[in-house]
Write a protein that holds these residues in place. Sequence first.
Motif, PDB file in Angstrom:
ATOM      1  N   HIS A  18       8.198  -5.036   6.448  1.00 53.75           N
ATOM      2  CA  HIS A  18       7.665  -3.849   5.779  1.00 53.75           C
ATOM      3  C   HIS A  18       8.627  -3.321   4.713  1.00 53.75           C
ATOM      4  O   HIS A  18       9.105  -2.197   4.792  1.00 53.75           O
ATOM      5  CB  HIS A  18       7.351  -2.767   6.801  1.00 53.75           C
ATOM      6  CG  HIS A  18       8.230  -2.820   8.015  1.00 53.75           C
ATOM      7  ND1 HIS A  18       7.775  -3.188   9.242  1.00 53.75           N
ATOM      8  CD2 HIS A  18       9.565  -2.627   8.173  1.00 53.75           C
ATOM      9  CE1 HIS A  18       8.761  -3.180  10.118  1.00 53.75           C
ATOM     10  NE2 HIS A  18       9.845  -2.842   9.496  1.00 53.75           N
ATOM     11  N   ASP A  51       9.491  -2.355   0.599  1.00 52.11           N
ATOM     12  CA  ASP A  51       8.802  -1.850  -0.578  1.00 52.11           C
ATOM     13  C   ASP A  51       9.508  -2.414  -1.810  1.00 52.11           C
ATOM     14  O   ASP A  51      10.582  -1.934  -2.183  1.00 52.11           O
ATOM     15  CB  ASP A  51       8.823  -0.322  -0.590  1.00 52.11           C
ATOM     16  CG  ASP A  51       8.178   0.260  -1.837  1.00 52.11           C
ATOM     17  OD1 ASP A  51       7.684  -0.524  -2.670  1.00 52.11           O
ATOM     18  OD2 ASP A  51       8.178   1.504  -1.980  1.00 52.11           O
ATOM     19  N   CYS A 101       2.840  -7.062   6.628  1.00 54.32           N
ATOM     20  CA  CYS A 101       2.695  -5.638   6.354  1.00 54.32           C
ATOM     21  C   CYS A 101       2.877  -5.343   4.864  1.00 54.32           C
ATOM     22  O   CYS A 101       2.392  -6.072   4.013  1.00 54.32           O
ATOM     23  CB  CYS A 101       3.664  -4.855   7.233  1.00 54.32           C
ATOM     24  SG  CYS A 101       3.197  -3.122   7.502  1.00 54.32           S
ATOM     25  N   SER A 102       3.607  -4.272   4.529  1.00 49.46           N
ATOM     26  CA  SER A 102       3.699  -3.831   3.143  1.00 49.46           C
ATOM     27  C   SER A 102       4.480  -4.785   2.253  1.00 49.46           C
ATOM     28  O   SER A 102       4.335  -4.743   1.035  1.00 49.46           O
ATOM     29  CB  SER A 102       4.321  -2.434   3.075  1.00 49.46           C
ATOM     30  OG  SER A 102       5.619  -2.434   3.637  1.00 49.46           O
ATOM     31  N   GLU A 110       2.090  -6.924   0.279  1.00 51.57           N
ATOM     32  CA  GLU A 110       1.405  -6.171  -0.763  1.00 51.57           C
ATOM     33  C   GLU A 110       2.348  -5.798  -1.908  1.00 51.57           C
ATOM     34  O   GLU A 110       2.051  -6.042  -3.084  1.00 51.57           O
ATOM     35  CB  GLU A 110       0.792  -4.903  -0.166  1.00 51.57           C
ATOM     36  CG  GLU A 110       0.095  -4.028  -1.190  1.00 51.57           C
ATOM     37  CD  GLU A 110      -0.506  -2.765  -0.586  1.00 51.57           C
ATOM     38  OE1 GLU A 110      -1.204  -2.038  -1.315  1.00 51.57           O
ATOM     39  OE2 GLU A 110      -0.267  -2.510   0.615  1.00 51.57           O
ATOM     40  N   THR A 111       3.502  -5.215  -1.584  1.00 51.66           N
ATOM     41  CA  THR A 111       4.383  -4.698  -2.639  1.00 51.66           C
ATOM     42  C   THR A 111       5.091  -5.802  -3.406  1.00 51.66           C
ATOM     43  O   THR A 111       5.457  -5.603  -4.563  1.00 51.66           O
ATOM     44  CB  THR A 111       5.424  -3.720  -2.062  1.00 51.66           C
ATOM     45  OG1 THR A 111       6.288  -4.398  -1.137  1.00 51.66           O
ATOM     46  CG2 THR A 111       4.743  -2.552  -1.366  1.00 51.66           C
ATOM     47  N   THR A 156      -0.877   5.025   0.272  1.00 53.67           N
ATOM     48  CA  THR A 156      -0.681   3.581   0.255  1.00 53.67           C
ATOM     49  C   THR A 156      -0.348   3.159  -1.168  1.00 53.67           C
ATOM     50  O   THR A 156      -0.367   3.956  -2.091  1.00 53.67           O
ATOM     51  CB  THR A 156      -1.936   2.864   0.754  1.00 53.67           C
ATOM     52  OG1 THR A 156      -3.050   3.330  -0.001  1.00 53.67           O
ATOM     53  CG2 THR A 156      -2.161   3.150   2.229  1.00 53.67           C
ATOM     54  N   ASN A 212      -4.714  -3.105   0.271  1.00 54.60           N
ATOM     55  CA  ASN A 212      -4.788  -2.707   1.672  1.00 54.60           C
ATOM     56  C   ASN A 212      -6.202  -2.251   2.005  1.00 54.60           C
ATOM     57  O   ASN A 212      -6.682  -1.259   1.474  1.00 54.60           O
ATOM     58  CB  ASN A 212      -3.789  -1.575   1.929  1.00 54.60           C
ATOM     59  CG  ASN A 212      -3.736  -1.142   3.383  1.00 54.60           C
ATOM     60  OD1 ASN A 212      -4.311  -1.794   4.247  1.00 54.60           O
ATOM     61  ND2 ASN A 212      -3.062  -0.043   3.634  1.00 54.60           N
ATOM     62  N   GLN A 216       1.293  -0.255   7.666  1.00 53.69           N
ATOM     63  CA  GLN A 216       1.148   0.444   6.393  1.00 53.69           C
ATOM     64  C   GLN A 216       0.216  -0.365   5.490  1.00 53.69           C
ATOM     65  O   GLN A 216      -0.603   0.198   4.782  1.00 53.69           O
ATOM     66  CB  GLN A 216       2.498   0.653   5.711  1.00 53.69           C
ATOM     67  CG  GLN A 216       2.370   1.510   4.454  1.00 53.69           C
ATOM     68  CD  GLN A 216       3.691   1.899   3.863  1.00 53.69           C
ATOM     69  OE1 GLN A 216       4.727   1.339   4.201  1.00 53.69           O
ATOM     70  NE2 GLN A 216       3.683   2.882   2.968  1.00 53.69           N
ATOM     71  N   THR A 217       0.350  -1.677   5.523  1.00 48.26           N
ATOM     72  CA  THR A 217      -0.664  -2.562   4.952  1.00 48.26           C
ATOM     73  C   THR A 217      -1.294  -3.288   6.134  1.00 48.26           C
ATOM     74  O   THR A 217      -0.752  -4.249   6.660  1.00 48.26           O
ATOM     75  CB  THR A 217      -0.050  -3.565   3.965  1.00 48.26           C
ATOM     76  OG1 THR A 217       0.619  -2.855   2.920  1.00 48.26           O
ATOM     77  CG2 THR A 217      -1.135  -4.457   3.370  1.00 48.26           C
TER      78      THR A 217
END
Length: 423
Positions: A171, A173, A230-231, A234-235, A289, A294, A338-339
């Motif tokens: 997770h 960022d 998780c995030s 995505e990030t 978010t 997500n 979180q995602t």
Amino acid sequence: MKRHLTLLLLLSAISLTIGTVSYANAILIPMDDQQANHLKAYGIAYAVLKDGQDVDWLLNYRGGSFMIKQTPAFERECRVRGVSFESLSETKAAALKQQLADPNLNMDVVTLQKAAKIIVYSPIKVSPAEFENTDAVLLVLTYAEIPYEIVYDEEVLKGDLPKYDWLHLHHEDFTGQYGRNLHRQTLTDIKVQEDIARKYGYGKVSQMKLAVAKGIREFCAGGGYLFAMCSAAETLDIALAAEGVDIVGSSYDGDGVDSDAQSKLDFTKTLAFENFTLEGDNGYRGFSTFSDINSSGGRGYDQPAGFFELFNFSAKWDVIPAMLTQNHEPIIKEFFGQTTAFRKTAVKPSALVMGEGKTSDRYIYGEVGRGQWTFYGGHDPEGTRGGNFRTPTDLNLHPHSPGYRLILNNVLFPSARKKKRKT
């Protein structure tokens, strides 16, 4: 069922070869309901590889069982770790492998030959980072007794990643917004990142994180294996798509967002996602978010109430996804993060969906350059609604977790033996 299978994926899949281990006598480690501890069984397989011995992975046979050379040391290790095993004669082991080679059976044997050098990207390398103590991969590697090293931004910036085979991101960022959510990072965590950025000549943490994201992509393209949850999944792609564009609000770096940021995103630079829309910023320590990648966007740490399904791949033709989906249960409880999961229309057609829920994709695979990646939505496969996300899961209570098994499939995957392509 949704399946995106590119020609490149197909060619890579068929490059894996049937196992050729010869045995005097063998140990069969079943991975069906007869296994006393599924997660620690992966640790046995890794220990055998670390010892310089081969492991046969019996795809789609009794939940994806393992077969190894019988030695007193390996038998003792199975007993010590509470892993179920069966002894097979040389004749029975050879007959089993011949049976799995039958073209009419959706089964096969893949030989694992070398223990991958494993690293986990985590701020616990440089700061307390309490949130990272609940990282599912750190938890399961430790529980399965699989050795790993920790790296963070400096190791990536120094170019150390090519020394390793397998990199995990949880997770994180990579947009430089310190998680945006739920007090994810402490002031100490933030200061450490600012210090690293300053040390390497970056004016902002977001610029430093972009360099790290690009370094991770280069590691993968150069032949490394990337596993993100998780995030981080995505990030990483958001940061890559936003190269040269300011998407970070003033509450994080003192200046505003580029008003045309959305239109300037370049989706050709991403690994897995495209056509996504960035979410507005509710301010540092707010509740938001990152984007509509997500599928549970706007609800933060939401707990879906349903299940997601693993697809049934051909062990002989779709070898890669078959390896990554080996399990004793094809239906897995959804879990939050979180995602939490990936919006179906945001996943690139070049990605292969290996597990999906009713409204989202949960488990996806792809290739870049000479390397491969897997993204897995959610924070903790055994996380519970309303639970404290800072409290680590006790895997002694979940030795048969099918959700955690997917993580460990990925850990073993780089050890698969390859042969020259016929095309």
